[in-house]
Design a protein around this motif. Structure first.
Motif, PDB file in Angstrom:
ATOM      1  N   GLY A   1       0.807  -1.219   0.000  1.00  0.00           N
ATOM      2  CA  GLY A   1       0.000   0.000   0.000  1.00  0.00           C
ATOM      3  C   GLY A   1       0.831   1.256   0.000  1.00  0.00           C
ATOM      4  O   GLY A   1       0.310   2.357  -0.239  1.00  0.00           O
ATOM      5  N   GLN A   2       2.136   1.111   0.242  1.00  0.00           N
ATOM      6  CA  GLN A   2       3.016   2.285   0.256  1.00  0.00           C
ATOM      7  C   GLN A   2       3.248   2.778  -1.168  1.00  0.00           C
ATOM      8  O   GLN A   2       3.455   1.993  -2.089  1.00  0.00           O
ATOM      9  CB  GLN A   2       4.350   1.908   0.904  1.00  0.00           C
ATOM     10  CG  GLN A   2       5.337   3.060   1.002  1.00  0.00           C
ATOM     11  CD  GLN A   2       6.649   2.615   1.656  1.00  0.00           C
ATOM     12  OE1 GLN A   2       6.734   1.516   2.226  1.00  0.00           O
ATOM     13  NE2 GLN A   2       7.662   3.438   1.580  1.00  0.00           N
ATOM     14  N   VAL A   3       3.196   4.087  -1.355  1.00  0.00           N
ATOM     15  CA  VAL A   3       3.461   4.695  -2.661  1.00  0.00           C
ATOM     16  C   VAL A   3       4.936   5.050  -2.721  1.00  0.00           C
ATOM     17  O   VAL A   3       5.456   5.756  -1.834  1.00  0.00           O
ATOM     18  CB  VAL A   3       2.601   5.947  -2.883  1.00  0.00           C
ATOM     19  CG1 VAL A   3       2.944   6.591  -4.219  1.00  0.00           C
ATOM     20  CG2 VAL A   3       1.121   5.582  -2.841  1.00  0.00           C
TER      21      VAL A   3
ATOM     22  N   THR B   1       2.381   1.924  -6.497  1.00  0.00           N
ATOM     23  CA  THR B   1       2.010   1.447  -5.164  1.00  0.00           C
ATOM     24  C   THR B   1       2.542   0.033  -4.941  1.00  0.00           C
ATOM     25  O   THR B   1       2.468  -0.817  -5.847  1.00  0.00           O
ATOM     26  CB  THR B   1       0.475   1.444  -5.015  1.00  0.00           C
ATOM     27  OG1 THR B   1      -0.007   2.752  -5.245  1.00  0.00           O
ATOM     28  CG2 THR B   1       0.072   0.998  -3.615  1.00  0.00           C
TER      29      THR B   1
ATOM     30  N   VAL C   1      -6.066  -2.604  -0.043  1.00  0.00           N
ATOM     31  CA  VAL C   1      -4.971  -1.656  -0.267  1.00  0.00           C
ATOM     32  C   VAL C   1      -5.419  -0.547  -1.222  1.00  0.00           C
ATOM     33  O   VAL C   1      -5.165   0.633  -1.005  1.00  0.00           O
ATOM     34  CB  VAL C   1      -3.740  -2.392  -0.845  1.00  0.00           C
ATOM     35  CG1 VAL C   1      -2.689  -1.386  -1.293  1.00  0.00           C
ATOM     36  CG2 VAL C   1      -3.165  -3.335   0.185  1.00  0.00           C
TER      37      VAL C   1
ATOM     38  N   ARG D   1      -7.553   1.965   0.497  1.00  0.00           N
ATOM     39  CA  ARG D   1      -6.828   2.871   1.391  1.00  0.00           C
ATOM     40  C   ARG D   1      -5.991   3.884   0.614  1.00  0.00           C
ATOM     41  O   ARG D   1      -5.883   5.043   1.004  1.00  0.00           O
ATOM     42  CB  ARG D   1      -5.912   2.069   2.315  1.00  0.00           C
ATOM     43  CG  ARG D   1      -6.622   1.224   3.350  1.00  0.00           C
ATOM     44  CD  ARG D   1      -5.668   0.823   4.477  1.00  0.00           C
ATOM     45  NE  ARG D   1      -4.443   0.214   3.961  1.00  0.00           N
ATOM     46  CZ  ARG D   1      -4.290  -1.089   3.751  1.00  0.00           C
ATOM     47  NH1 ARG D   1      -5.302  -1.918   3.988  1.00  0.00           N
ATOM     48  NH2 ARG D   1      -3.145  -1.575   3.304  1.00  0.00           N
ATOM     49  N   THR D   2      -5.389   3.450  -0.467  1.00  0.00           N
ATOM     50  CA  THR D   2      -4.423   4.295  -1.179  1.00  0.00           C
ATOM     51  C   THR D   2      -5.007   5.057  -2.365  1.00  0.00           C
ATOM     52  O   THR D   2      -4.375   5.959  -2.893  1.00  0.00           O
ATOM     53  CB  THR D   2      -3.263   3.434  -1.703  1.00  0.00           C
ATOM     54  OG1 THR D   2      -3.767   2.473  -2.646  1.00  0.00           O
ATOM     55  CG2 THR D   2      -2.580   2.717  -0.556  1.00  0.00           C
TER      56      THR D   2
ATOM     57  N   LEU E   1      -5.577   3.589  -5.221  1.00  0.00           N
ATOM     58  CA  LEU E   1      -5.047   2.940  -6.414  1.00  0.00           C
ATOM     59  C   LEU E   1      -6.199   2.506  -7.322  1.00  0.00           C
ATOM     60  O   LEU E   1      -7.155   1.891  -6.866  1.00  0.00           O
ATOM     61  CB  LEU E   1      -4.235   1.714  -6.002  1.00  0.00           C
ATOM     62  CG  LEU E   1      -3.397   1.036  -7.099  1.00  0.00           C
ATOM     63  CD1 LEU E   1      -2.254   1.939  -7.524  1.00  0.00           C
ATOM     64  CD2 LEU E   1      -2.858  -0.293  -6.589  1.00  0.00           C
TER      65      LEU E   1
END
Length: 472
Positions: free
Chosen positions: A27-29, A77, A103, A106-107, A109
């Motif tokens: 989930g981190q960009v 992502t 994910v 949340r993000t 994407l």
């Protein structure tokens, strides 16, 4: 450097990369630079965090070409960590599971889904094997006129609400972001004088709104074509691809003025090859004013049928013709390219469009005309289509102080002689006195010839008279 030292550095590098993998979270960009483009996978350097992979298919445009090159920086992502770090622009149907959808929710994407069916209030969409819902209002930037057209299509969405059995999607949010990016790029090109491609977005009675790529401009009705345009919808349709010229950009008001007409060229360039003086032409009555009727002869080229060229009995007819843009057959009496003016007259009865009508007015000829108006200095006489001459008072053959308005009202027929033709036929001098004199002379000569033929009366010679007297 010894082999032991090389092995120690390689171990240190691998250890650092392994630690970096564990530092990344799903989930981190992250931002990275393209290292290598393979047949199925693209390798991305994510800096101190090591290398990551992204499916090549995610970086292809609609035509199958790569959107990036080696060395380009991208933002993606993290969708998988561990032995192999995976990145994604979007979640592909059937590839990612529920964790991936969480994910994406949340993000932000984008996810790919297939529109399965129309249901109450919107669409049922299948995403990663799960049922989701997209409201009608979230499918497009504007109202959807044909909802059924989206069924069966695979589109990108964003998850606006996520729960195990409640997934709500929006496509509009993605489109708005894309439009904002496109608008920023487009505005760099939108300057006065620029020629740009666009698409007709909507139509109104006053003009057409054209989408230039996230930015809309207005083509006023007067700028659609050199030809007369009743309603923009008569010439354009929504969705039509057009090329426009930017006339003006008002950044303060956020308005862009566009033109289609400006790209059509100068309509007067065609006049020399297609219109001639004394030519019969079929046109279309464009509008009526206090001083006459304008007739469109060519796209963007009008001629004036002056009110004095229209009999009073036909004024109502011409007004109706202007209201309905009816056809009219006219005679071109003069063309002034410098002033861009064309003068017209009503064509004679039976005249054929394209016909070249020669003038019947010749120097010394006797013609019959109709009084158009009377002025203190003389009488204006219409002697042919678009041809008006002047009979000075001295040439009227009337006693001094005669009231010509009373004796020769408008519409009266007068026979006159043509004394002079000047200015290419625009100034014609006439004489009623000369016509009467020429008529009297012709009658006298005719009588003499007739008498001579019969051998009697006026015109007998002395010898003929003596011979006749001897016979009697």
């Amino acid at each position: 450097m010894s082999d032991a030292q090389d092995e120690q550095e390689d171990f240190a590098t691998l250890f650092a990369r392994e630690g970096a993998r564990h530092a990344l979270e799903v989930g981190q960009v992250v931002k990275g630079r393209i290292l290598q483009i393979g047949d199925e996978t693209v390798f991305v350097d994510v800096g101190g965090k090591g290398e990551a992979l992204i499916d090549r298919a995610e970086l292809l445009d609609d035509h199958g070409a790569m959107k990036v090159a080696v060395g380009d920086e991208i933002e993606a992502t993290v969708v998988k960590t561990g032995d192999e770090v995976r990145l994604s622009y979007r979640l592909l149907q059937g590839i990612q599971a529920r964790e991936g959808l969480a994910v994406a929710a949340r993000t932000g994407l984008p996810v790919e889904g297939k529109v399965a069916a129309l249901i109450k209030g919107g669409y049922e969409v299948t995403v990663a094997g799960l049922r989701a819902f997209c409201p009608f209002s979230q499918m497009e930037l504007r109202r959807v006129d044909a909802p059924e057209a989206y069924v069966g299509r695979v589109l990108e969405f964003r998850i606006s609400r996520y729960a195990e059995r409640n997934i709500v999607l929006t496509r509009r949010a993605l489109l708005e972001e894309q439009a904002a990016k496109a608008a920023a790029e487009t505005m760099k090109k939108v300057v006065a004088g620029a020629v740009l491609p666009g698409t007709v977005a909507s139509l109104a009675d006053f003009g057409a709104f054209v989408d230039l790529g996230g930015v809309q401009g207005l083509v006023p009705a007067s700028e659609i074509s050199h030809s007369r345009v009743g309603r923009p919808a008569d010439r354009l349709h929504v969705g039509e691809a057009v090329t426009v010229k930017v006339l003006k950009v008002d950044e303060a008001k956020g308005k862009i003025s566009l033109s289609l007409k400006a790209l059509e060229g100068d309509p007067w360039a065609a006049v020399a090859g297609r219109l001639r003086e004394r030519q019969i032409v079929r046109g279309r009555v464009a509008r009526m004013t206090d001083f006459g009727v304008f007739v469109e002869l060519l796209p963007g080229v009008d001629g004036l049928l002056h009110l004095t060229e229209i009999p009073r009995s036909r004024h109502g007819e011409m007004k109706q013709a202007a209201e309905s843009s009816a056809a009219a057959v006219v005679l071109v009496t003069s063309i002034d390219p410098g002033k861009r003016r064309i003068s017209l007259a009503l064509a004679p009865e039976g005249a054929t469009p394209g016909e070249q009508l020669e003038s019947t007015i010749a120097l010394g000829a006797v013609v019959t005309g109709i009084v158009e108006r009377v002025e203190p200095f003389g009488v204006f006489l219409r002697v042919g289509p678009g041809q008006v001459g002047l009979i000075p008072n001295a040439e009227m053959g009337t006693p001094p102080n005669t009231d010509h308005r009373k004796d020769f009202p408008a519409g009266t027929e007068i026979k006159v002689a043509v004394l002079a033709i000047e200015g290419g036929g625009k100034r014609i001098s006439l004489s009623r006195t000369q016509a009467q004199r020429m008529e009297e002379d012709a009658e006298t000569q005719g009588y003499i010839r007739d008498a001579a033929r019969k051998g009697e009366g006026f015109g007998m010679t002395l010898g003929e008279a003596l011979r006749r007297s001897r016979r009697t």
